[in-house]
Design a protein around this motif. Structure first.
Motif, PDB file in Angstrom:
ATOM      1  N   PHE A 251      47.809  92.704 -58.297  1.00 21.74           N
ATOM      2  CA  PHE A 251      46.806  91.938 -59.039  1.00 21.74           C
ATOM      3  C   PHE A 251      45.823  91.255 -58.089  1.00 21.74           C
ATOM      4  O   PHE A 251      44.603  91.312 -58.279  1.00 21.74           O
ATOM      5  CB  PHE A 251      47.494  90.902 -59.924  1.00 21.74           C
ATOM      6  N   LEU A 252      46.386  90.617 -57.058  1.00 22.32           N
ATOM      7  CA  LEU A 252      45.526  89.955 -56.079  1.00 22.32           C
ATOM      8  C   LEU A 252      44.636  90.962 -55.350  1.00 22.32           C
ATOM      9  O   LEU A 252      43.454  90.711 -55.100  1.00 22.32           O
ATOM     10  CB  LEU A 252      46.381  89.181 -55.079  1.00 22.32           C
ATOM     11  N   THR A 253      45.241  92.111 -55.025  1.00 19.67           N
ATOM     12  CA  THR A 253      44.470  93.150 -54.355  1.00 19.67           C
ATOM     13  C   THR A 253      43.375  93.690 -55.267  1.00 19.67           C
ATOM     14  O   THR A 253      42.257  94.005 -54.825  1.00 19.67           O
ATOM     15  CB  THR A 253      45.393  94.305 -53.935  1.00 19.67           C
ATOM     16  N   GLY A 254      43.692  93.793 -56.558  1.00 19.43           N
ATOM     17  CA  GLY A 254      42.697  94.246 -57.519  1.00 19.43           C
ATOM     18  C   GLY A 254      41.513  93.299 -57.602  1.00 19.43           C
ATOM     19  O   GLY A 254      40.354  93.727 -57.674  1.00 19.43           O
ATOM     20  N   VAL A 255      41.803  91.987 -57.610  1.00 17.28           N
ATOM     21  CA  VAL A 255      40.724  90.998 -57.620  1.00 17.28           C
ATOM     22  C   VAL A 255      39.842  91.154 -56.381  1.00 17.28           C
ATOM     23  O   VAL A 255      38.610  91.135 -56.450  1.00 17.28           O
ATOM     24  CB  VAL A 255      41.302  89.576 -57.692  1.00 17.28           C
ATOM     25  N   TYR A 256      40.530  91.311 -55.239  1.00 22.03           N
ATOM     26  CA  TYR A 256      39.781  91.487 -53.986  1.00 22.03           C
ATOM     27  C   TYR A 256      38.912  92.746 -54.033  1.00 22.03           C
ATOM     28  O   TYR A 256      37.744  92.757 -53.611  1.00 22.03           O
ATOM     29  CB  TYR A 256      40.768  91.568 -52.822  1.00 22.03           C
ATOM     30  N   ALA A 257      39.475  93.837 -54.574  1.00 27.61           N
ATOM     31  CA  ALA A 257      38.734  95.097 -54.639  1.00 27.61           C
ATOM     32  C   ALA A 257      37.515  94.974 -55.536  1.00 27.61           C
ATOM     33  O   ALA A 257      36.438  95.506 -55.233  1.00 27.61           O
ATOM     34  CB  ALA A 257      39.649  96.212 -55.142  1.00 27.61           C
ATOM     35  N   VAL A 258      37.674  94.256 -56.673  1.00 27.44           N
ATOM     36  CA  VAL A 258      36.540  94.060 -57.576  1.00 27.44           C
ATOM     37  C   VAL A 258      35.430  93.266 -56.896  1.00 27.44           C
ATOM     38  O   VAL A 258      34.235  93.589 -57.016  1.00 27.44           O
ATOM     39  CB  VAL A 258      37.002  93.360 -58.870  1.00 27.44           C
ATOM     40  N   VAL A 259      35.837  92.215 -56.185  1.00 28.39           N
ATOM     41  CA  VAL A 259      34.853  91.401 -55.458  1.00 28.39           C
ATOM     42  C   VAL A 259      34.121  92.244 -54.426  1.00 28.39           C
ATOM     43  O   VAL A 259      32.887  92.181 -54.294  1.00 28.39           O
ATOM     44  CB  VAL A 259      35.537  90.195 -54.781  1.00 28.39           C
ATOM     45  N   GLN A 260      34.872  93.056 -53.682  1.00 30.75           N
ATOM     46  CA  GLN A 260      34.250  93.918 -52.683  1.00 30.75           C
ATOM     47  C   GLN A 260      33.282  94.915 -53.318  1.00 30.75           C
ATOM     48  O   GLN A 260      32.218  95.224 -52.769  1.00 30.75           O
ATOM     49  CB  GLN A 260      35.336  94.682 -51.902  1.00 30.75           C
TER      50      GLN A 260
END
Length: 321
Positions: A251-260
């Motif tokens: 989930f945290l990685t997904g948030v980071y990926a969306v931001v990127q």
């Protein structure tokens, strides 16, 4: 109605700080009930030493030598609270008409034992001791306990709300309980399944008289999880935990990926692949862990290992004498 012979079964684990006081107060209750004519003079208190590492067994032997109403059972090692309860119940089943189980810490109100007996004489086969409230608990403990009971009810598991293991069972109920052949018994869930006439006695729970609680948060959570699956396998539980952590990390990685992605720092398609891999991987690990819990339960049940092993049974000596 004839005066029933009562056995009060008290599981003990490292209870040296409280055992003498517990024995004293229970003897006072027992003698009062005998004097009132509610129970037989042959009634006893059966302390079960669940593999204690302190002087608990020595203190039990001292109490027995000083009172005809005290007896004891010593297990060969620590089998856990439920195993100790079963050992005491099965040791007393042949000699007593009804059995009350209660913890050694004096948090349960021993004076309502009289109400238990009255309900039994009025025809109840099982009497549950139920806390009036959880006002003495912390907010966290109270909230999690209430959520646990509600969740178990939704799963169709009939637990008595705010009831632990302070209860009376008739000899008939105990005999039927023996038909349940699980190696790991969750008594709070199994006893209501017996279906006999039951009553509830409400009481106010007290603070522990002395010593430390034998159920810290970690142990309480394990016990609750055990109630859901009937048993717990540590390695498979670790797999479940890894699955949960993996899902959170995804989930945290997904948030980071969306931001990127929004910042234009990624190649096309990278975001969707990363999110899919991590989330699906976490869900799969959790699923395997959950299925593994039930496979592990079957594994332990097929071994047919005893729920307890008795090293010394002083109740046998009582009957021979």
């Amino acid at each position: 109605m004839n005066k029933p012979a009562l056995a009060i079964v008290v599981p003990c684990y490292n209870e040296r700080d409280v055992l003498h006081e517990t024995a004293k107060q229970l003897k006072e209750v027992l003698n009062a009930l005998i004097s009132e004519g509610l129970i037989s003079p042959n009634s006893k208190i059966v302390f079960v030493d669940d593999g204690s590492r302190d002087e608990t067994w020595r203190l039990i032997e001292e109490e027995k030598s000083g009172s005809e109403h005290i007896s004891g059972v010593k297990l060969s090692r620590n089998f856990g609270h439920q195993g100790a309860l079963l050992a005491g119940i099965h040791s007393a089943k042949l000699w007593y008409d009804c059995i009350i189980t209660i913890d050694a810490d004096l948090q349960d109100d021993i004076h309502v034992i009289r109400d238990f007996i009255i309900q039994y004489q009025n025809g109840a086969e099982i009497v549950y001791g139920v806390r009036k409230s959880r006002s003495t608990d912390s907010f966290f403990k109270r909230a999690t306990a209430q959520a646990y009971y509600k969740f178990m009810r939704k799963l169709g598991i009939d637990l008595i709300y705010n009831h632990a293991d302070f209860r009376l069972m008739s000899k008939r109920a105990v005999r039927v309980l023996e038909d349940f052949e699980e190696r790991n018994m969750f008594l709070r869930g199994i006893v209501p399944m017996l279906g006999f006439k039951s009553e509830v006695v409400y009481y106010d729970r007290k603070e522990r008289f002395a010593g430390e609680t034998k159920y810290p948060l970690k142990k309480m959570m394990a016990f609750a999880f055990n109630g859901l699956t009937s048993f717990s396998i540590v390695p498979i539980r670790i797999v479940s935990l890894i699955g949960v952590l993996s899902f959170c990390l995804s989930f945290l990685t997904g948030v980071y990926a969306v931001v990127q992605k929004l910042l234009g720092h990624t190649e096309s398609g990278w975001t969707s692949i990363i999110i899919s891999v991590w989330i699906i991987g976490g869900l799969m690990l959790m699923s395997v862990g959950l299925i593994g819990e039930y496979i592990g339960k079957i594994y332990w049940e097929t071994k047919r290992r005893p729920a307890y092993i008795i090293e010394t049974d002083l109740t046998d000596d009582d009957q021979e004498s």
